[in-house]
Design an enzyme around this catalytic site. Structure first.
Site, PDB file in Angstrom:
ATOM      1  N   SER A   1      -4.978   9.399  -0.538  1.00  0.00           N
ATOM      2  CA  SER A   1      -5.913  10.112  -1.418  1.00  0.00           C
ATOM      3  C   SER A   1      -6.529  11.264  -0.647  1.00  0.00           C
ATOM      4  O   SER A   1      -7.200  11.047   0.372  1.00  0.00           O
ATOM      5  CB  SER A   1      -7.026   9.179  -1.892  1.00  0.00           C
ATOM      6  OG  SER A   1      -8.084   9.967  -2.420  1.00  0.00           O
TER       7      SER A   1
ATOM      8  N   HIS B   1      -2.078  11.510  -3.803  1.00  0.00           N
ATOM      9  CA  HIS B   1      -3.004  11.022  -4.831  1.00  0.00           C
ATOM     10  C   HIS B   1      -4.212  11.948  -4.915  1.00  0.00           C
ATOM     11  O   HIS B   1      -4.884  12.207  -3.913  1.00  0.00           O
ATOM     12  CB  HIS B   1      -3.431   9.602  -4.459  1.00  0.00           C
ATOM     13  CG  HIS B   1      -4.305   8.914  -5.463  1.00  0.00           C
ATOM     14  ND1 HIS B   1      -3.809   8.285  -6.585  1.00  0.00           N
ATOM     15  CD2 HIS B   1      -5.651   8.738  -5.513  1.00  0.00           C
ATOM     16  CE1 HIS B   1      -4.809   7.747  -7.277  1.00  0.00           C
ATOM     17  NE2 HIS B   1      -5.936   8.016  -6.647  1.00  0.00           N
TER      18      HIS B   1
ATOM     19  N   ASP C   1      -7.811  12.598  -6.723  1.00  0.00           N
ATOM     20  CA  ASP C   1      -8.894  11.935  -7.453  1.00  0.00           C
ATOM     21  C   ASP C   1      -9.767  12.957  -8.166  1.00  0.00           C
ATOM     22  O   ASP C   1     -10.526  13.688  -7.540  1.00  0.00           O
ATOM     23  CB  ASP C   1      -9.745  11.129  -6.465  1.00  0.00           C
ATOM     24  CG  ASP C   1      -9.065   9.842  -6.064  1.00  0.00           C
ATOM     25  OD1 ASP C   1      -8.644   9.092  -6.967  1.00  0.00           O
ATOM     26  OD2 ASP C   1      -8.932   9.585  -4.853  1.00  0.00           O
TER      27      ASP C   1
ATOM     28  N   MET D   1     -12.847  13.681 -10.537  1.00  0.00           N
ATOM     29  CA  MET D   1     -14.115  13.034 -10.937  1.00  0.00           C
ATOM     30  C   MET D   1     -15.018  14.039 -11.632  1.00  0.00           C
ATOM     31  O   MET D   1     -15.043  15.219 -11.265  1.00  0.00           O
ATOM     32  CB  MET D   1     -14.819  12.490  -9.699  1.00  0.00           C
ATOM     33  CG  MET D   1     -13.950  11.532  -8.888  1.00  0.00           C
ATOM     34  SD  MET D   1     -14.869  10.870  -7.507  1.00  0.00           S
ATOM     35  CE  MET D   1     -13.622   9.843  -6.729  1.00  0.00           C
TER      36      MET D   1
ATOM     37  N   HIS E   1      -5.237  11.126 -10.674  1.00  0.00           N
ATOM     38  CA  HIS E   1      -6.071  10.026 -11.183  1.00  0.00           C
ATOM     39  C   HIS E   1      -7.316  10.631 -11.819  1.00  0.00           C
ATOM     40  O   HIS E   1      -8.208  11.113 -11.122  1.00  0.00           O
ATOM     41  CB  HIS E   1      -6.410   9.118  -9.985  1.00  0.00           C
ATOM     42  CG  HIS E   1      -7.336   7.990 -10.300  1.00  0.00           C
ATOM     43  ND1 HIS E   1      -7.952   7.249  -9.313  1.00  0.00           N
ATOM     44  CD2 HIS E   1      -7.740   7.436 -11.484  1.00  0.00           C
ATOM     45  CE1 HIS E   1      -8.699   6.303  -9.880  1.00  0.00           C
ATOM     46  NE2 HIS E   1      -8.591   6.404 -11.189  1.00  0.00           N
TER      47      HIS E   1
ATOM     48  N   MET F   1     -10.713  10.411 -13.424  1.00  0.00           N
ATOM     49  CA  MET F   1     -11.903   9.580 -13.648  1.00  0.00           C
ATOM     50  C   MET F   1     -12.882  10.440 -14.431  1.00  0.00           C
ATOM     51  O   MET F   1     -13.933  10.851 -13.924  1.00  0.00           O
ATOM     52  CB  MET F   1     -12.479   9.141 -12.289  1.00  0.00           C
ATOM     53  CG  MET F   1     -11.614   8.086 -11.616  1.00  0.00           C
ATOM     54  SD  MET F   1     -11.937   7.925  -9.849  1.00  0.00           S
ATOM     55  CE  MET F   1     -10.800   9.159  -9.240  1.00  0.00           C
TER      56      MET F   1
ATOM     57  N   MET G   1      -7.985  -0.866 -10.139  1.00  0.00           N
ATOM     58  CA  MET G   1      -8.992  -0.386  -9.180  1.00  0.00           C
ATOM     59  C   MET G   1      -9.505  -1.567  -8.366  1.00  0.00           C
ATOM     60  O   MET G   1      -9.938  -2.577  -8.931  1.00  0.00           O
ATOM     61  CB  MET G   1     -10.174   0.268  -9.909  1.00  0.00           C
ATOM     62  CG  MET G   1      -9.894   1.600 -10.577  1.00  0.00           C
ATOM     63  SD  MET G   1      -9.238   2.885  -9.484  1.00  0.00           S
ATOM     64  CE  MET G   1     -10.522   3.005  -8.217  1.00  0.00           C
TER      65      MET G   1
ATOM     66  N   GLY H   1     -15.331   6.286  -7.693  1.00  0.00           N
ATOM     67  CA  GLY H   1     -16.363   7.286  -7.450  1.00  0.00           C
ATOM     68  C   GLY H   1     -16.390   7.785  -6.014  1.00  0.00           C
ATOM     69  O   GLY H   1     -16.655   8.952  -5.784  1.00  0.00           O
TER      70      GLY H   1
ATOM     71  N   GLY I   1     -14.781   7.312  -1.751  1.00  0.00           N
ATOM     72  CA  GLY I   1     -13.899   6.709  -0.762  1.00  0.00           C
ATOM     73  C   GLY I   1     -14.705   5.789   0.145  1.00  0.00           C
ATOM     74  O   GLY I   1     -15.946   5.800   0.120  1.00  0.00           O
TER      75      GLY I   1
ATOM     76  N   ASP J   1      -5.998   0.932  -5.741  1.00  0.00           N
ATOM     77  CA  ASP J   1      -6.772   2.068  -5.246  1.00  0.00           C
ATOM     78  C   ASP J   1      -8.176   1.598  -4.886  1.00  0.00           C
ATOM     79  O   ASP J   1      -8.914   1.134  -5.753  1.00  0.00           O
ATOM     80  CB  ASP J   1      -6.819   3.132  -6.368  1.00  0.00           C
ATOM     81  CG  ASP J   1      -7.490   4.424  -5.950  1.00  0.00           C
ATOM     82  OD1 ASP J   1      -7.908   4.540  -4.793  1.00  0.00           O
ATOM     83  OD2 ASP J   1      -7.585   5.317  -6.822  1.00  0.00           O
TER      84      ASP J   1
ATOM     85  N   GLY K   1     -10.283   0.679  -0.867  1.00  0.00           N
ATOM     86  CA  GLY K   1     -10.400  -0.307   0.205  1.00  0.00           C
ATOM     87  C   GLY K   1      -9.070  -0.825   0.734  1.00  0.00           C
ATOM     88  O   GLY K   1      -9.013  -1.907   1.323  1.00  0.00           O
TER      89      GLY K   1
ATOM     90  N   GLY L   1      -7.310   6.215   1.186  1.00  0.00           N
ATOM     91  CA  GLY L   1      -7.994   7.439   1.605  1.00  0.00           C
ATOM     92  C   GLY L   1      -8.428   7.307   3.044  1.00  0.00           C
ATOM     93  O   GLY L   1      -7.769   7.802   3.966  1.00  0.00           O
ATOM     94  N   SER L   2      -9.533   6.586   3.262  1.00  0.00           N
ATOM     95  CA  SER L   2     -10.072   6.515   4.626  1.00  0.00           C
ATOM     96  C   SER L   2      -9.091   5.904   5.619  1.00  0.00           C
ATOM     97  O   SER L   2      -9.027   6.357   6.757  1.00  0.00           O
ATOM     98  CB  SER L   2     -11.417   5.782   4.657  1.00  0.00           C
ATOM     99  OG  SER L   2     -11.580   4.952   3.567  1.00  0.00           O
TER     100      SER L   2
END
Ligand code: DX5
Ligand code: ZN
Length: 227
Positions: free
Chosen positions: A12, A37, A39, A41, A70, A72, A141, A146, A148, A177, A179, A199-200
């Site tokens: 992400s 990916h 995101d 928002m 994605h 949101m 999810m 909202g 990362g 998606d 964690g 992501g992280s």
């Protein structure tokens, strides 16, 4: 794209350097990302704001793999065409984004793009019972959307396993998606997920000048998921 269930890693870019998306995208792809990916928002459906269609259009020339968008956002239908024109390969909308997710999936399919439906952690699996035949992917999810860097919600593992049973032989990806890291990847893969957004856990410790770290991170997630 031919369908199979081999593990795909989709970094992400929410965790990338926001001043350098072109190089960040090229770096993760060079280091083994299967999909990119994105995101989106809106500060309304989720408490954060990110990328409008012009931003996604600017990412497009840098993506050589598959651009997974994605959304949101709510309402969502009015923006589908704009994100399709911006160059998304897959557009995923949330089942909670409005009263007509069936119409939303029809609208995504009408653009010729792959269609995904996403479920928040609190949404029961039954919400997609009558939508599956319009889907190329279901996104479970594993955090509340909202941001990362949030903690993986373990109750979603059972949802993934039940979804895998519901899908059976149909060519529908299961994406997770939130964690996802080398610790949680084997849990979701074992339950039946095949597209892992991270992501992280991909961008941590690396940069465009130290992109080999992205490669190490991607390989660690993939290896944990394929054990
Ligand atoms: C959450 C986003 C995710 C997020 C994942 O709202 O949809 O894609 O970037 O980030 P990590 O992998 O850090 O949990
Ligand atoms: Zn996402």
């Amino acid at each position: 794209m031919t369908f199979d269930r081999k593990i795909r890693i989709a970094p992400s870019i929410l965790s990338a350097d926001f001043a350098d998306f072109g190089r960040e995208i090229r770096a993760i792809e060079a280091e083994g990302a299967d999909w990119v990916h994105v995101d989106v928002m809106d500060g309304h459906f989720v408490p954060n704001l990110t990328f409008g269609p012009p931003a996604v259009k600017a990412f497009r020339p840098h993506v050589t793999t598959f651009m997974d968008v994605h959304l949101m956002i709510a309402p969502v239908d009015a923006y589908i065409e704009a994100y399709a024109e911006a160059g998304a390969d897959m557009i995923t909308a949330h089942v909670e984004a409005g009263p007509h997710p069936h119409r939303t999936l029809q609208a995504i399919r009408a653009t010729g793009k792959k269609a995904g439906i996403a479920l928040n952690p609190g949404t029961p699996l039954e919400a997609v019972d009558y939508l599956l035949d319009l889907c190329d992917m279901v996104l479970v999810m594993t955090v509340n959307p909202g941001f990362g860097g949030q903690k993986f919600i373990h109750s979603q593992i059972d949802k993934i396993a039940r979804l895998r049973g519901m899908i059976g032989d149909r060519p529908i990806h299961i994406q997770v998606d939130g964690g996802i890291d080398p610790k949680t990847a084997p849990l979701v893969a074992k339950a039946g997920a095949d597209v892992l957004v991270a992501g992280s856990a991909v961008f941590r410790g690396g940069s465009v000048d130290r992109q080999q770290v992205y490669g190490e991170n991607i390989r660690a997630i993939r290896a944990a998921a394929t054990l």
